[in-house]
Design a protein around this motif. Structure first.
Motif, PDB file in Angstrom:
ATOM      1  N   ARG A  66       0.917  29.570  35.215  1.00 46.62           N
ATOM      2  CA  ARG A  66       1.111  30.949  34.645  1.00 46.62           C
ATOM      3  C   ARG A  66       1.579  31.311  33.372  1.00 46.62           C
ATOM      4  O   ARG A  66       1.024  32.366  32.728  1.00 46.62           O
ATOM      5  CB  ARG A  66       2.320  31.255  35.871  1.00 46.62           C
ATOM      6  CG  ARG A  66       2.466  32.939  35.819  1.00 46.62           C
ATOM      7  CD  ARG A  66       3.666  33.359  36.660  1.00 46.62           C
ATOM      8  NE  ARG A  66       5.002  32.686  36.667  1.00 46.62           N
ATOM      9  CZ  ARG A  66       5.799  33.049  35.644  1.00 46.62           C
ATOM     10  NH1 ARG A  66       5.840  34.152  34.874  1.00 46.62           N
ATOM     11  NH2 ARG A  66       6.775  32.463  35.643  1.00 46.62           N
ATOM     12  N   LEU A  67       2.349  30.425  32.629  1.00 45.64           N
ATOM     13  CA  LEU A  67       2.749  30.874  31.251  1.00 45.64           C
ATOM     14  C   LEU A  67       1.627  30.595  30.412  1.00 45.64           C
ATOM     15  O   LEU A  67       1.727  31.404  29.416  1.00 45.64           O
ATOM     16  CB  LEU A  67       4.004  29.851  30.957  1.00 45.64           C
ATOM     17  CG  LEU A  67       5.173  30.324  31.693  1.00 45.64           C
ATOM     18  CD1 LEU A  67       6.291  29.161  31.441  1.00 45.64           C
ATOM     19  CD2 LEU A  67       5.906  31.481  31.140  1.00 45.64           C
ATOM     20  N   ARG A  68       0.837  29.684  30.559  1.00 50.60           N
ATOM     21  CA  ARG A  68      -0.384  29.595  29.869  1.00 50.60           C
ATOM     22  C   ARG A  68      -1.284  30.731  29.968  1.00 50.60           C
ATOM     23  O   ARG A  68      -1.824  31.159  28.972  1.00 50.60           O
ATOM     24  CB  ARG A  68      -1.089  28.211  30.209  1.00 50.60           C
ATOM     25  CG  ARG A  68      -2.277  27.914  29.410  1.00 50.60           C
ATOM     26  CD  ARG A  68      -2.993  26.772  29.843  1.00 50.60           C
ATOM     27  NE  ARG A  68      -2.245  25.272  29.445  1.00 50.60           N
ATOM     28  CZ  ARG A  68      -1.834  24.513  30.320  1.00 50.60           C
ATOM     29  NH1 ARG A  68      -2.266  24.561  31.694  1.00 50.60           N
ATOM     30  NH2 ARG A  68      -1.147  23.439  30.000  1.00 50.60           N
ATOM     31  N   GLU A  69      -1.718  31.082  31.093  1.00 47.02           N
ATOM     32  CA  GLU A  69      -2.312  31.965  31.296  1.00 47.02           C
ATOM     33  C   GLU A  69      -1.797  33.619  30.524  1.00 47.02           C
ATOM     34  O   GLU A  69      -2.446  34.180  29.912  1.00 47.02           O
ATOM     35  CB  GLU A  69      -2.446  32.706  32.899  1.00 47.02           C
ATOM     36  CG  GLU A  69      -3.051  31.680  33.465  1.00 47.02           C
ATOM     37  CD  GLU A  69      -3.244  32.262  35.013  1.00 47.02           C
ATOM     38  OE1 GLU A  69      -2.926  32.976  35.438  1.00 47.02           O
ATOM     39  OE2 GLU A  69      -3.721  31.053  35.718  1.00 47.02           O
ATOM     40  N   LEU A  70      -0.485  33.861  30.445  1.00 47.22           N
ATOM     41  CA  LEU A  70       0.241  34.895  29.867  1.00 47.22           C
ATOM     42  C   LEU A  70      -0.004  34.542  28.460  1.00 47.22           C
ATOM     43  O   LEU A  70      -0.346  35.768  27.684  1.00 47.22           O
ATOM     44  CB  LEU A  70       1.578  34.980  30.244  1.00 47.22           C
ATOM     45  CG  LEU A  70       2.120  35.517  31.561  1.00 47.22           C
ATOM     46  CD1 LEU A  70       3.229  35.272  32.110  1.00 47.22           C
ATOM     47  CD2 LEU A  70       1.596  36.815  31.945  1.00 47.22           C
ATOM     48  N   ARG A  71       0.144  33.438  27.747  1.00 49.65           N
ATOM     49  CA  ARG A  71      -0.065  33.121  26.330  1.00 49.65           C
ATOM     50  C   ARG A  71      -1.382  33.297  25.882  1.00 49.65           C
ATOM     51  O   ARG A  71      -1.615  34.147  24.960  1.00 49.65           O
ATOM     52  CB  ARG A  71       0.450  31.745  26.133  1.00 49.65           C
ATOM     53  CG  ARG A  71       0.326  31.392  24.531  1.00 49.65           C
ATOM     54  CD  ARG A  71       0.774  29.876  24.408  1.00 49.65           C
ATOM     55  NE  ARG A  71       0.128  29.116  25.151  1.00 49.65           N
ATOM     56  CZ  ARG A  71      -1.047  28.437  24.927  1.00 49.65           C
ATOM     57  NH1 ARG A  71      -1.800  28.843  23.910  1.00 49.65           N
ATOM     58  NH2 ARG A  71      -1.609  27.625  25.729  1.00 49.65           N
ATOM     59  N   LEU A  72      -2.237  32.821  26.803  1.00 47.89           N
ATOM     60  CA  LEU A  72      -3.581  33.218  26.317  1.00 47.89           C
ATOM     61  C   LEU A  72      -3.999  34.754  26.404  1.00 47.89           C
ATOM     62  O   LEU A  72      -4.814  35.289  25.622  1.00 47.89           O
ATOM     63  CB  LEU A  72      -4.668  32.413  27.140  1.00 47.89           C
ATOM     64  CG  LEU A  72      -4.545  30.803  26.950  1.00 47.89           C
ATOM     65  CD1 LEU A  72      -5.430  29.991  28.032  1.00 47.89           C
ATOM     66  CD2 LEU A  72      -5.032  30.435  25.707  1.00 47.89           C
ATOM     67  N   ALA A  73      -3.566  35.498  27.365  1.00 44.46           N
ATOM     68  CA  ALA A  73      -3.828  36.713  27.539  1.00 44.46           C
ATOM     69  C   ALA A  73      -3.364  37.537  26.341  1.00 44.46           C
ATOM     70  O   ALA A  73      -3.799  38.551  25.571  1.00 44.46           O
ATOM     71  CB  ALA A  73      -3.400  37.433  28.743  1.00 44.46           C
ATOM     72  N   LYS A  74      -2.064  37.129  25.849  1.00 43.54           N
ATOM     73  CA  LYS A  74      -1.318  37.922  24.648  1.00 43.54           C
ATOM     74  C   LYS A  74      -2.155  37.517  23.499  1.00 43.54           C
ATOM     75  O   LYS A  74      -2.398  38.349  22.695  1.00 43.54           O
ATOM     76  CB  LYS A  74      -0.020  37.496  24.446  1.00 43.54           C
ATOM     77  CG  LYS A  74       0.866  37.957  23.562  1.00 43.54           C
ATOM     78  CD  LYS A  74       2.024  37.440  23.331  1.00 43.54           C
ATOM     79  CE  LYS A  74       3.110  38.256  22.232  1.00 43.54           C
ATOM     80  NZ  LYS A  74       2.416  38.291  20.982  1.00 43.54           N
ATOM     81  N   ASP A 124      -3.854  40.224  21.044  1.00 48.43           N
ATOM     82  CA  ASP A 124      -3.330  40.368  19.677  1.00 48.43           C
ATOM     83  C   ASP A 124      -4.718  40.273  18.809  1.00 48.43           C
ATOM     84  O   ASP A 124      -4.892  41.148  17.755  1.00 48.43           O
ATOM     85  CB  ASP A 124      -2.466  39.244  19.258  1.00 48.43           C
ATOM     86  CG  ASP A 124      -1.036  39.484  19.891  1.00 48.43           C
ATOM     87  OD1 ASP A 124      -0.897  40.738  20.346  1.00 48.43           O
ATOM     88  OD2 ASP A 124      -0.488  38.450  19.872  1.00 48.43           O
ATOM     89  N   LYS A 125      -5.540  39.500  18.929  1.00 46.54           N
ATOM     90  CA  LYS A 125      -6.974  39.256  18.294  1.00 46.54           C
ATOM     91  C   LYS A 125      -7.679  40.491  18.382  1.00 46.54           C
ATOM     92  O   LYS A 125      -8.077  40.855  17.228  1.00 46.54           O
ATOM     93  CB  LYS A 125      -7.612  37.995  18.973  1.00 46.54           C
ATOM     94  CG  LYS A 125      -8.701  37.504  17.934  1.00 46.54           C
ATOM     95  CD  LYS A 125      -9.223  36.106  18.560  1.00 46.54           C
ATOM     96  CE  LYS A 125     -10.013  35.570  17.655  1.00 46.54           C
ATOM     97  NZ  LYS A 125     -10.555  34.094  17.999  1.00 46.54           N
ATOM     98  N   GLU A 126      -7.771  41.196  19.581  1.00 47.25           N
ATOM     99  CA  GLU A 126      -8.561  42.103  19.650  1.00 47.25           C
ATOM    100  C   GLU A 126      -7.898  43.376  19.073  1.00 47.25           C
ATOM    101  O   GLU A 126      -8.714  44.225  18.104  1.00 47.25           O
ATOM    102  CB  GLU A 126      -8.495  42.626  21.150  1.00 47.25           C
ATOM    103  CG  GLU A 126      -9.545  43.800  21.330  1.00 47.25           C
ATOM    104  CD  GLU A 126      -9.594  43.978  22.923  1.00 47.25           C
ATOM    105  OE1 GLU A 126      -9.818  45.343  23.237  1.00 47.25           O
ATOM    106  OE2 GLU A 126      -9.624  43.174  23.565  1.00 47.25           O
ATOM    107  N   ALA A 127      -6.567  43.462  19.101  1.00 47.80           N
ATOM    108  CA  ALA A 127      -5.758  44.699  18.044  1.00 47.80           C
ATOM    109  C   ALA A 127      -6.049  44.471  16.792  1.00 47.80           C
ATOM    110  O   ALA A 127      -6.271  45.309  16.011  1.00 47.80           O
ATOM    111  CB  ALA A 127      -4.240  44.568  18.535  1.00 47.80           C
ATOM    112  N   ALA A 128      -5.945  42.952  16.185  1.00 45.38           N
ATOM    113  CA  ALA A 128      -6.343  42.838  14.876  1.00 45.38           C
ATOM    114  C   ALA A 128      -7.702  43.227  14.524  1.00 45.38           C
ATOM    115  O   ALA A 128      -7.849  43.465  13.184  1.00 45.38           O
ATOM    116  CB  ALA A 128      -5.988  41.285  14.558  1.00 45.38           C
ATOM    117  N   ALA A 129      -8.597  42.868  15.227  1.00 48.50           N
ATOM    118  CA  ALA A 129     -10.020  43.242  14.789  1.00 48.50           C
ATOM    119  C   ALA A 129     -10.215  44.826  14.825  1.00 48.50           C
ATOM    120  O   ALA A 129     -10.916  45.079  14.020  1.00 48.50           O
ATOM    121  CB  ALA A 129     -10.901  42.468  16.023  1.00 48.50           C
ATOM    122  N   LEU A 130      -9.299  45.531  15.863  1.00 47.94           N
ATOM    123  CA  LEU A 130      -9.634  47.067  15.518  1.00 47.94           C
ATOM    124  C   LEU A 130      -8.796  47.576  14.631  1.00 47.94           C
ATOM    125  O   LEU A 130      -9.108  48.683  14.414  1.00 47.94           O
ATOM    126  CB  LEU A 130      -9.188  47.617  16.999  1.00 47.94           C
ATOM    127  CG  LEU A 130     -10.061  46.924  17.947  1.00 47.94           C
ATOM    128  CD1 LEU A 130      -9.474  47.629  19.312  1.00 47.94           C
ATOM    129  CD2 LEU A 130     -11.619  47.646  17.982  1.00 47.94           C
TER     130      LEU A 130
END
Length: 78
Positions: free
Chosen positions: A46-54, A58-64
């Motif tokens: 569960r924590l791995r899924e949350l970290r990967l989603a974050k 973050d990567k998408e926000a940085a690209a935009l």
């Protein structure tokens, strides 16, 4: 015919009772360890899924987000 209790049979019954108790405790302990391990694995997943989603968000926000480039007015003079 009644059973005759000898010291050997009494000792044997006592030893078997102790062995059965020990086996029950061991089985209970192993079951509890397995349950705790499965809970840890589920929590880690569960924590791995949350970290990967974050990280993806973050990567998408940085690209935009446009990169601010310094203009001639904002450059620092040396």
């Amino acid at each position: 015919m009644s059973k005759i209790f000898t010291p050997v049979s009494t000792a044997r019954r006592s030893a078997e009772a102790l062995l059965n108790q020990s086996k029950k405790r061991e089985a209970s302990f192993k079951w509890e360890q397995e349950r705790e391990y499965e809970a840890m694995v589920a929590k880690t997943a569960r924590l791995r899924e949350l970290r990967l989603a974050k990280e993806a968000a973050d990567k998408e926000a940085a690209a935009l987000t446009p990169v601010a480039r310094p203009t001639a007015r904002h450059r620092v003079k040396k």
